[in-house]
Design a protein around this motif. Sequence first.
Motif, PDB file in Angstrom:
ATOM      1  N   ARG A  88      23.164  49.052  24.476  1.00 37.16           N
ATOM      2  CA  ARG A  88      24.198  48.438  25.323  1.00 37.16           C
ATOM      3  C   ARG A  88      25.598  48.609  24.734  1.00 37.16           C
ATOM      4  NH1 ARG A  88      27.848  47.174  27.793  1.00 37.16           N
ATOM      5  NH2 ARG A  88      28.253  45.331  29.067  1.00 37.16           N
ATOM      6  N   PHE A  89      25.774  48.310  23.458  1.00 40.46           N
ATOM      7  CA  PHE A  89      27.099  48.290  22.847  1.00 40.46           C
ATOM      8  C   PHE A  89      27.347  49.433  21.868  1.00 40.46           C
ATOM      9  CE2 PHE A  89      26.159  43.810  23.861  1.00 40.46           C
ATOM     10  CZ  PHE A  89      27.236  43.549  24.705  1.00 40.46           C
ATOM     11  N   GLY A  90      26.318  50.183  21.517  1.00 37.69           N
ATOM     12  CA  GLY A  90      26.483  51.281  20.576  1.00 37.69           C
ATOM     13  C   GLY A  90      26.042  50.905  19.172  1.00 37.69           C
ATOM     14  N   ILE A  91      25.596  51.909  18.437  1.00 35.42           N
ATOM     15  CA  ILE A  91      25.078  51.682  17.093  1.00 35.42           C
ATOM     16  C   ILE A  91      26.180  51.163  16.169  1.00 35.42           C
ATOM     17  CG2 ILE A  91      24.037  52.802  15.088  1.00 35.42           C
ATOM     18  CD1 ILE A  91      22.769  54.820  16.970  1.00 35.42           C
ATOM     19  N   ARG A  92      27.370  51.756  16.257  1.00 35.17           N
ATOM     20  CA  ARG A  92      28.443  51.392  15.320  1.00 35.17           C
ATOM     21  C   ARG A  92      28.780  49.911  15.391  1.00 35.17           C
ATOM     22  NH1 ARG A  92      33.727  54.801  15.450  1.00 35.17           N
ATOM     23  NH2 ARG A  92      33.558  54.377  17.674  1.00 35.17           N
ATOM     24  N   ARG A  93      28.988  49.399  16.584  1.00 35.80           N
ATOM     25  CA  ARG A  93      29.407  48.008  16.724  1.00 35.80           C
ATOM     26  C   ARG A  93      28.335  47.047  16.212  1.00 35.80           C
ATOM     27  NH1 ARG A  93      32.106  47.820  22.802  1.00 35.80           N
ATOM     28  NH2 ARG A  93      33.824  49.250  22.393  1.00 35.80           N
ATOM     29  N   GLY A 129      21.416  39.001  10.423  1.00 32.85           N
ATOM     30  CA  GLY A 129      22.174  40.214  10.145  1.00 32.85           C
ATOM     31  C   GLY A 129      21.295  41.376   9.730  1.00 32.85           C
ATOM     32  N   SER A 130      20.349  41.114   8.837  1.00 35.58           N
ATOM     33  CA  SER A 130      19.474  42.194   8.378  1.00 35.58           C
ATOM     34  C   SER A 130      18.555  42.674   9.491  1.00 35.58           C
ATOM     35  CB  SER A 130      18.658  41.727   7.166  1.00 35.58           C
ATOM     36  OG  SER A 130      17.893  40.576   7.493  1.00 35.58           O
ATOM     37  N   GLY A 131      18.110  41.750  10.349  1.00 33.25           N
ATOM     38  CA  GLY A 131      17.261  42.159  11.464  1.00 33.25           C
ATOM     39  C   GLY A 131      17.977  43.049  12.456  1.00 33.25           C
ATOM     40  N   SER A 132      19.297  42.875  12.575  1.00 34.33           N
ATOM     41  CA  SER A 132      20.071  43.676  13.519  1.00 34.33           C
ATOM     42  C   SER A 132      20.255  45.115  13.057  1.00 34.33           C
ATOM     43  CB  SER A 132      21.443  43.036  13.741  1.00 34.33           C
ATOM     44  OG  SER A 132      21.301  41.752  14.317  1.00 34.33           O
ATOM     45  N   MET A 133      19.963  45.392  11.799  1.00 35.72           N
ATOM     46  CA  MET A 133      20.033  46.782  11.327  1.00 35.72           C
ATOM     47  C   MET A 133      18.775  47.118  10.522  1.00 35.72           C
ATOM     48  SD  MET A 133      22.698  46.670   8.211  1.00 35.72           S
ATOM     49  CE  MET A 133      21.915  48.179   7.678  1.00 35.72           C
ATOM     50  N   ALA A 134      17.647  46.598  11.013  1.00 36.71           N
ATOM     51  CA  ALA A 134      16.372  46.817  10.342  1.00 36.71           C
ATOM     52  C   ALA A 134      15.881  48.239  10.609  1.00 36.71           C
ATOM     53  CB  ALA A 134      15.361  45.778  10.829  1.00 36.71           C
ATOM     54  N   LEU A 190      29.572  41.621  -1.303  1.00 34.61           N
ATOM     55  CA  LEU A 190      30.580  42.672  -1.407  1.00 34.61           C
ATOM     56  C   LEU A 190      30.002  44.046  -1.076  1.00 34.61           C
ATOM     57  CD1 LEU A 190      32.497  41.539  -4.634  1.00 34.61           C
ATOM     58  CD2 LEU A 190      33.199  41.276  -2.242  1.00 34.61           C
ATOM     59  N   ALA A 191      28.751  44.286  -1.477  1.00 34.09           N
ATOM     60  CA  ALA A 191      28.119  45.581  -1.176  1.00 34.09           C
ATOM     61  C   ALA A 191      27.962  45.780   0.322  1.00 34.09           C
ATOM     62  CB  ALA A 191      26.763  45.665  -1.877  1.00 34.09           C
ATOM     63  N   ALA A 192      27.567  44.715   1.037  1.00 34.69           N
ATOM     64  CA  ALA A 192      27.433  44.817   2.491  1.00 34.69           C
ATOM     65  C   ALA A 192      28.787  45.084   3.145  1.00 34.69           C
ATOM     66  CB  ALA A 192      26.805  43.538   3.050  1.00 34.69           C
ATOM     67  N   LEU A 193      29.833  44.388   2.688  1.00 35.24           N
ATOM     68  CA  LEU A 193      31.170  44.596   3.262  1.00 35.24           C
ATOM     69  C   LEU A 193      31.698  45.999   2.987  1.00 35.24           C
ATOM     70  CD1 LEU A 193      33.121  41.277   2.606  1.00 35.24           C
ATOM     71  CD2 LEU A 193      32.387  42.210   4.804  1.00 35.24           C
ATOM     72  N   ALA A 194      31.371  46.553   1.830  1.00 33.50           N
ATOM     73  CA  ALA A 194      31.892  47.864   1.455  1.00 33.50           C
ATOM     74  C   ALA A 194      31.403  48.969   2.386  1.00 33.50           C
ATOM     75  CB  ALA A 194      31.503  48.187   0.011  1.00 33.50           C
ATOM     76  N   VAL A 195      30.271  48.762   3.040  1.00 34.64           N
ATOM     77  CA  VAL A 195      29.706  49.804   3.896  1.00 34.64           C
ATOM     78  C   VAL A 195      30.317  49.785   5.293  1.00 34.64           C
ATOM     79  CG1 VAL A 195      27.539  50.777   4.754  1.00 34.64           C
ATOM     80  CG2 VAL A 195      27.564  49.584   2.593  1.00 34.64           C
ATOM     81  N   VAL A 196      30.950  48.682   5.692  1.00 35.32           N
ATOM     82  CA  VAL A 196      31.459  48.555   7.058  1.00 35.32           C
ATOM     83  C   VAL A 196      32.434  49.673   7.421  1.00 35.32           C
ATOM     84  CG1 VAL A 196      32.765  47.088   8.638  1.00 35.32           C
ATOM     85  CG2 VAL A 196      31.037  46.077   7.147  1.00 35.32           C
ATOM     86  N   PRO A 197      33.458  49.999   6.589  1.00 39.03           N
ATOM     87  CA  PRO A 197      34.353  51.105   6.965  1.00 39.03           C
ATOM     88  C   PRO A 197      33.626  52.440   7.116  1.00 39.03           C
ATOM     89  CG  PRO A 197      35.287  49.814   5.168  1.00 39.03           C
ATOM     90  CD  PRO A 197      33.872  49.366   5.332  1.00 39.03           C
ATOM     91  N   LEU A 198      32.628  52.676   6.288  1.00 41.78           N
ATOM     92  CA  LEU A 198      31.846  53.915   6.373  1.00 41.78           C
ATOM     93  C   LEU A 198      31.169  54.024   7.732  1.00 41.78           C
ATOM     94  CD1 LEU A 198      30.827  56.333   4.553  1.00 41.78           C
ATOM     95  CD2 LEU A 198      28.811  54.932   4.128  1.00 41.78           C
ATOM     96  N   VAL A 199      30.576  52.934   8.176  1.00 39.91           N
ATOM     97  CA  VAL A 199      29.901  52.922   9.481  1.00 39.91           C
ATOM     98  C   VAL A 199      30.903  53.168  10.596  1.00 39.91           C
ATOM     99  CG1 VAL A 199      28.687  51.428  11.107  1.00 39.91           C
ATOM    100  CG2 VAL A 199      28.015  51.444   8.707  1.00 39.91           C
ATOM    101  N   TRP A 200      32.027  52.463  10.548  1.00 36.31           N
ATOM    102  CA  TRP A 200      32.973  52.521  11.657  1.00 36.31           C
ATOM    103  C   TRP A 200      33.646  53.887  11.783  1.00 36.31           C
ATOM    104  CZ3 TRP A 200      32.958  49.344  15.517  1.00 36.31           C
ATOM    105  CH2 TRP A 200      34.007  49.388  16.441  1.00 36.31           C
ATOM    106  N   LEU A 201      33.901  54.531  10.656  1.00 33.48           N
ATOM    107  CA  LEU A 201      34.641  55.789  10.689  1.00 33.48           C
ATOM    108  C   LEU A 201      33.745  57.012  10.892  1.00 33.48           C
ATOM    109  CD1 LEU A 201      37.175  55.141   7.776  1.00 33.48           C
ATOM    110  CD2 LEU A 201      37.634  55.059  10.229  1.00 33.48           C
TER     111      LEU A 201
END
Length: 445
Positions: A88-93, A129-134, A190-201
């Motif tokens: 519905r919303f896309g993998i990235r979001r 959160g973990s289930g949403s990207m399991a 912090l490790a989880a937050l660090a990956v967010v820009p990688l996913v989005w870009l």
Amino acid sequence: MPELPLRAADPVPAPVPRRRRPHRAWSVAAVTFLTIIGAAGFASLPGLLVDPLHREFHWSRGTIGFAVSVNLALYGLTAPFAAALMDRFGIRRVVATALTVIAAGAGLTVFMTAAWQLVLFWGVLVGLGSGSMALAFAATVTGRWFTARRGLVTGVLTAAGASGQLIFLPALSWIVDRHDWRPAAVTVALAALAVVPLVWLLLRDHPADVGLAPYGAEEFLPKPPPQRGAARRAVRALVSAALPRPGGTPTGPFWLLAGTFAICGATTNGLVKTHFVPAAHDHGMPITAAASLLAVIGIFDIAGTIASGWFTDRFDPRRLLAVYYGLRGLSLIFLPLLLAGTVHPPMVFFIVFYGLDWVATVPPTIALCREYYGEDSAIVFGWVLAAHQVGAALIAFLGGLARDAFGTYNPVWYASGALCAVAALMALVIRQRRAGAGEGRPAAA
């Protein structure tokens, strides 16, 4: 002077070959791999928290196990809805939001003072959160971007969790041992937050977004429109797979896959990932040494899962599952005889043997979901994964209760070995689907 025409005997200049760039699907798979690694810290920490939380807050191991069981259950129950939300919303979001929720839950545990807060922060927030990207995340990426090499890519992406475990476990155990558990929780956030820009870009939702056909496909496929009603679609896929109806897809395979995967979760995430470190510590082994052994399981899990993906492309996945569960059961039955205060060769053999089998069950299970459920296979696998996590949650909770009641984990190891034997028999009962049977739609190329 005019150019003379080429004679028949003159050599014709050979065309200069063009260098072909790797298909974009491989870069998407690489980003997915790194994302799963970056989020793996949340799965590495619970087993390290049991003893520190018990000492500091005097919470029983059953109480701590309950919080872990909520985490594991929500991890599984969220997965099928996450697969539909990605449509519905896309993998990235979806993945970027999930990583942010994981970071919030892990970070808030630093401020907790009561057991219900552990259940809320680590159980509910990190679980959602973990289930949403399991594993549904890996199944969705593989299904959209690959037609060829699906088994191999599924194995590699599944192994990413083990790679993250390999990276995080030794570091987190050292932090817990030297600096308490709170800095370890902050590290996970912090490790989880660090990956967010990688996913989005770098991550893309569909090959059509960059004008490509899926890897291995012979023709271009347009991007399907967003699927509205994500929750309804997830429930509809479950009803179609699990409830019998005239002329519909057979329901037996779903229940057998869900049952075997529930036992898989019980004997991995619920049992070993949660209780191996405290069980080894009961026998006098230092926490850092036990956590390092668990990390070594991750090394061999990478090899075993990638090999399982390769085998799945070539052999009957039903027989592969039967072999995997049978061997796992044997290893768990012998484990109580091997636990000691030091690391010795038989324990190392167990770690290698068990590690090769850790999540080798995932590629053949996903392959069987694709065989029966076609374009809904990622969502159906999400429900099968929910069963995996419910099984893990039960053993995480019951394992803590057994340790409180009996003063030992031995009954849990033996019961889990017997469950693996049952799972091996269930896998052999799954019948190969006949061509044209039922209404299941074939998977999109």
